[in-house]
Design a protein around this motif. Structure first.
Motif, PDB file in Angstrom:
ATOM      1  N   HIS A   4       0.811  -1.219   0.000  1.00  0.00           N
ATOM      2  CA  HIS A   4       0.000   0.000   0.000  1.00  0.00           C
ATOM      3  C   HIS A   4       0.843   1.267   0.000  1.00  0.00           C
ATOM      4  N   PHE A   5       2.107   1.134  -0.319  1.00  0.00           N
ATOM      5  CA  PHE A   5       2.989   2.285  -0.376  1.00  0.00           C
ATOM      6  C   PHE A   5       2.630   3.109  -1.599  1.00  0.00           C
ATOM      7  N   ALA A   6       2.157   4.329  -1.395  1.00  0.00           N
ATOM      8  CA  ALA A   6       1.687   5.127  -2.520  1.00  0.00           C
ATOM      9  C   ALA A   6       2.371   6.483  -2.619  1.00  0.00           C
ATOM     10  N   ALA A   7       3.437   6.690  -1.885  1.00  0.00           N
ATOM     11  CA  ALA A   7       4.132   7.977  -1.926  1.00  0.00           C
ATOM     12  C   ALA A   7       4.860   8.140  -3.255  1.00  0.00           C
ATOM     13  N   THR A   8       5.057   9.377  -3.647  1.00  0.00           N
ATOM     14  CA  THR A   8       5.820   9.634  -4.858  1.00  0.00           C
ATOM     15  C   THR A   8       7.258   9.978  -4.477  1.00  0.00           C
ATOM     16  N   LEU A   9       8.170   9.574  -5.340  1.00  0.00           N
ATOM     17  CA  LEU A   9       9.592   9.736  -5.061  1.00  0.00           C
ATOM     18  C   LEU A   9      10.257  10.635  -6.093  1.00  0.00           C
ATOM     19  N   HIS A  34       8.982  -0.524  -7.478  1.00  0.00           N
ATOM     20  CA  HIS A  34       7.808   0.286  -7.815  1.00  0.00           C
ATOM     21  C   HIS A  34       8.222   1.504  -8.651  1.00  0.00           C
ATOM     22  N   GLU A  36       6.744   2.998 -10.927  1.00  0.00           N
ATOM     23  CA  GLU A  36       5.635   3.916 -11.204  1.00  0.00           C
ATOM     24  C   GLU A  36       5.504   4.993 -10.132  1.00  0.00           C
ATOM     25  N   GLN A  37       6.118   4.781  -8.987  1.00  0.00           N
ATOM     26  CA  GLN A  37       6.052   5.774  -7.921  1.00  0.00           C
ATOM     27  C   GLN A  37       7.187   6.791  -8.000  1.00  0.00           C
ATOM     28  N   ARG A  39       8.372   9.836  -9.308  1.00  0.00           N
ATOM     29  CA  ARG A  39       7.746  10.979  -9.967  1.00  0.00           C
ATOM     30  C   ARG A  39       8.696  11.629 -10.968  1.00  0.00           C
ATOM     31  N   GLY A  89       8.537  15.388  -5.461  1.00  0.00           N
ATOM     32  CA  GLY A  89       8.018  14.166  -4.846  1.00  0.00           C
ATOM     33  C   GLY A  89       7.842  14.314  -3.347  1.00  0.00           C
ATOM     34  N   GLU A  90       7.103  13.402  -2.752  1.00  0.00           N
ATOM     35  CA  GLU A  90       6.902  13.434  -1.305  1.00  0.00           C
ATOM     36  C   GLU A  90       8.180  13.062  -0.570  1.00  0.00           C
TER      37      GLU A  90
END
Length: 92
Positions: A4-9, A34, A36-37, A39, A89-90
Motif C-alpha cells: 500500500h505504499f503510494a508515496a511519490t519519489l 515500484h 511507477e512511484q 515521480r 516528490g513526497e
C-alpha cells in the motif's frame, strides 16, 4: 500481502564526469520494485564537460520525467542541494 505504499519519489543525481556510470545508474532506478512511484529523476549537471543530456536520452527506457538542471561546478553537495530544492516528490 498487498503493498500500500503510494508515496511519490524524486531521485536526485549529481552529475559530473560520470559518463561511464550514468546509464547503469538510470537502469537501476528504472528497475526498482515500484518504478511507477518515481515521480521524477532530477539530474544536476555540475558543470561537466560532457553534458548530461547527451548521456541520458539513450539510457532511458521508462516514461519517467527527467529534469536536467545545469549548474556551475560547485561540488557534489551543492549539486545535491540544488536537486533537493527542485524536487516535487513526497520523498527524495
Amino acid at each position: 500481502m498487498a503493498d500500500h505504499f503510494a508515496a511519490t519519489l524524486s531521485v536526485v543525481m549529481p552529475y559530473y564526469k560520470n559518463e561511464r556510470t550514468i546509464a547503469a545508474c538510470l537502469a537501476s532506478i528504472q528497475q526498482q520494485q515500484h518504478p511507477e512511484q518515481i515521480r521524477e529523476i532530477i539530474v544536476v549537471d555540475d558543470g561537466s564537460e560532457v553534458p548530461a543530456a547527451d548521456q541520458l536520452t539513450p539510457a532511458l527506457t521508462e516514461p519517467i520525467e527527467v529534469k536536467i538542471i545545469p549548474s556551475r561546478h560547485a561540488g557534489q553537495s551543492k549539486a545535491t542541494n540544488i536537486g533537493i530544492e527542485a524536487a516535487c516528490g513526497e520523498f527524495v
